[in-house]
Design a protein around this motif. Structure first.
Motif, PDB file in Angstrom:
ATOM      1  N   GLU A 114      59.574  -5.051 101.529  1.00 21.07           N
ATOM      2  CA  GLU A 114      60.373  -4.658 102.731  1.00 21.07           C
ATOM      3  C   GLU A 114      61.017  -5.710 102.769  1.00 21.07           C
ATOM      4  O   GLU A 114      62.284  -5.643 103.706  1.00 21.07           O
ATOM      5  CB  GLU A 114      58.907  -3.793 103.706  1.00 21.07           C
ATOM      6  N   GLY A 142      64.102  -3.680 102.794  1.00 21.63           N
ATOM      7  CA  GLY A 142      64.496  -2.571 103.907  1.00 21.63           C
ATOM      8  C   GLY A 142      64.900  -2.735 104.793  1.00 21.63           C
ATOM      9  O   GLY A 142      66.292  -3.162 105.177  1.00 21.63           O
ATOM     10  N   LYS A 143      64.285  -2.039 105.982  1.00 25.80           N
ATOM     11  CA  LYS A 143      65.201  -2.023 107.936  1.00 25.80           C
ATOM     12  C   LYS A 143      66.486  -3.171 108.052  1.00 25.80           C
ATOM     13  O   LYS A 143      66.844  -2.923 108.521  1.00 25.80           O
ATOM     14  CB  LYS A 143      64.280  -1.242 108.055  1.00 25.80           C
ATOM     15  N   SER A 190      70.162  -7.691 101.718  1.00 25.56           N
ATOM     16  CA  SER A 190      69.995  -6.569 100.363  1.00 25.56           C
ATOM     17  C   SER A 190      70.527  -6.063  99.905  1.00 25.56           C
ATOM     18  O   SER A 190      69.914  -5.599  98.763  1.00 25.56           O
ATOM     19  CB  SER A 190      68.721  -5.542 101.522  1.00 25.56           C
ATOM     20  N   TYR A 249      61.949   2.669  96.266  1.00 26.29           N
ATOM     21  CA  TYR A 249      61.493   3.052  97.693  1.00 26.29           C
ATOM     22  C   TYR A 249      60.649   3.721  98.112  1.00 26.29           C
ATOM     23  O   TYR A 249      59.679   2.803  99.350  1.00 26.29           O
ATOM     24  CB  TYR A 249      62.407   4.445  97.276  1.00 26.29           C
ATOM     25  N   ARG A 308      65.132   0.598 101.407  1.00 22.50           N
ATOM     26  CA  ARG A 308      65.583   1.065 102.349  1.00 22.50           C
ATOM     27  C   ARG A 308      66.826   2.391 101.097  1.00 22.50           C
ATOM     28  O   ARG A 308      66.722   1.863 100.630  1.00 22.50           O
ATOM     29  CB  ARG A 308      66.986   0.685 102.958  1.00 22.50           C
ATOM     30  N   THR A 312      69.125   3.491 101.405  1.00 25.44           N
ATOM     31  CA  THR A 312      70.782   3.120 101.565  1.00 25.44           C
ATOM     32  C   THR A 312      71.132   1.796 100.158  1.00 25.44           C
ATOM     33  O   THR A 312      71.847   1.730  99.046  1.00 25.44           O
ATOM     34  CB  THR A 312      71.865   2.187 103.089  1.00 25.44           C
ATOM     35  N   GLY A 318      73.387   6.841 102.961  1.00 26.39           N
ATOM     36  CA  GLY A 318      71.982   6.666 102.929  1.00 26.39           C
ATOM     37  C   GLY A 318      71.905   6.502 104.867  1.00 26.39           C
ATOM     38  O   GLY A 318      69.877   7.358 105.110  1.00 26.39           O
ATOM     39  N   SER A 319      72.942   5.925 105.493  1.00 23.21           N
ATOM     40  CA  SER A 319      72.414   5.696 107.497  1.00 23.21           C
ATOM     41  C   SER A 319      72.591   7.747 107.655  1.00 23.21           C
ATOM     42  O   SER A 319      72.022   8.113 108.514  1.00 23.21           O
ATOM     43  CB  SER A 319      73.290   5.264 107.473  1.00 23.21           C
ATOM     44  N   GLU A 356      69.123   8.893 106.435  1.00 26.37           N
ATOM     45  CA  GLU A 356      68.428   7.664 107.534  1.00 26.37           C
ATOM     46  C   GLU A 356      68.325   8.886 108.377  1.00 26.37           C
ATOM     47  O   GLU A 356      66.992   9.019 109.661  1.00 26.37           O
ATOM     48  CB  GLU A 356      68.864   7.224 107.098  1.00 26.37           C
TER      49      GLU A 356
END
Lengths: 174, 160
Positions: free
Chosen positions: A68, A72-73, A79, A105, A110, A112, A160-161, A164
């Protein structure tokens, strides 16, 4: 066992019977197809057990927080850099990269970043790159890298965005 | 390949020494994951071997070395998407194409789609991320491959 699965097993077994009969009757077309099959399978049979054992160890040992933190986010742009490096170090093909990305995942990377990883694993695996450059020239390979990596990162972020934002949850097999 | 074996075995032994429980857990995960994709994987292998029988290397070379470079770029990307070749076949084949004066644009479209777009791996991909993601990712990869091909063509002075 679902109906779908049974059909698939029937397809596979009839294929194997077809190959076996072809060999017995010396049916040339069948033998050629069989040779293709063995050539590709052998490659994967050697590769996949190692890949899955490593994935298993990864899932057992690596903490969720670690993944993460880096993928992660809140990990920021770096990343994507990690995703490209990881992709470059992946061996095999999508067949290996897919289960790896799924583990990442599950551990909190994330979407993306996952897309970037999958793209990178497809286009910039290091052993493959050396092979490619020797056949097609270094210029070709450099151009391909410089053009495709930014494109992969950009489209991964967009796709990805978008997913999400729609609160997309990965649903296996659906 | 041998290196991979050695690394895997070493890591298993190390893991075993440090923590038996975790090692067993890891092995269980490995077996479970492998079991899940074994059927789609076999289906894929069956399809690959049949498709490669009908589209052998000679046919690919023949199609891509004749005709218009733009339509060939498109054709190359289609062939690259539906076939699945390991690197040890794909790159020598690309080398042959280059020797036959096939443009870099066409070769790029072929190799990039070969690597990024997988119609044959789709059944496996959907096992992990679902149909929607697998579909979107493949479409996106196809577009990237075409873009890369065109830019490669421009940079090699093959377009205009």
């Amino acid at each position: 066992m679902t109906k779908n699965k049974i059909i698939k097993i029937i397809i596979i077994s009839s294929f194997i019977i077809f190959i076996a009969v072809s060999y017995m009757l010396n049916f040339e077309q069948g033998i050629d197809i069989g040779k293709n099959f063995f050539e590709f399978s052998l490659n994967l049979i050697l590769l996949l057990p190692c890949a899955f054992i490593l994935i298993g160890l990864f899932e057992a040992w690596v903490k969720r927080e670690t993944v993460e933190k880096h993928l992660g986010k809140d990990a920021g742009f770096i990343s994507y850099f990690w995703a490209v490096i990881l992709g470059g170090c992946t061996f095999g093909s999508l067949i290996v990269a897919l289960p790896i990305s799924y583990s990442l995942y599950k551990k909190g990377a994330r979407l993306t970043v996952i897309f970037t990883y999958l793209g990178a694993a497809a286009i910039c695996r290091i052993p493959m790159t050396i092979f490619e450059a020797s056949y097609l020239g270094v210029k070709f390979t450099i151009i391909r890298y410089l053009v495709s990596i930014p494109l992969v990162i950009l489209t991964s972020i967009i796709l990805g965005s978008y997913l999400e934002k729609k609160n997309f949850k990965v649903m296996k097999g659906k | 390949m041998i290196l991979l074996f050695i690394v895997t075995i070493l890591l298993v032994i190390l893991s075993f020494i440090f923590n038996l429980q975790k090692t067993i857990k890891g092995m269980k995960i490995a077996v479970k994951r492998f079991g899940k994709i074994i059927i789609p994987l076999l289906i894929m292998l069956v399809l690959v071997s049949v498709i490669l029988y009908f589209i052998p290397e000679q046919v690919i070379t023949e199609y891509l070395s004749n005709g218009n470079k733009y339509s060939n770029t498109f054709l190359a990307s289609i062939i690259g998407s539906i076939t699945m070749l390991p690197g040890f076949i794909a790159f020598p084949l690309s080398g042959i194409l280059k020797d036959k004066n096939v443009t870099y644009m066409v070769i790029s479209a072929f190799t990039t789609t070969l690597m990024m777009v997988g119609i044959l791996t789709f059944p496996i991909e959907k096992e992990y991320f679902g149909v929607k993601v697998a579909f979107l990712r493949n479409i996106m990869s196809f577009i990237i491959a075409l873009a890369v091909a065109v830019i490669t063509g421009i940079l090699f002075g093959e377009v205009f």
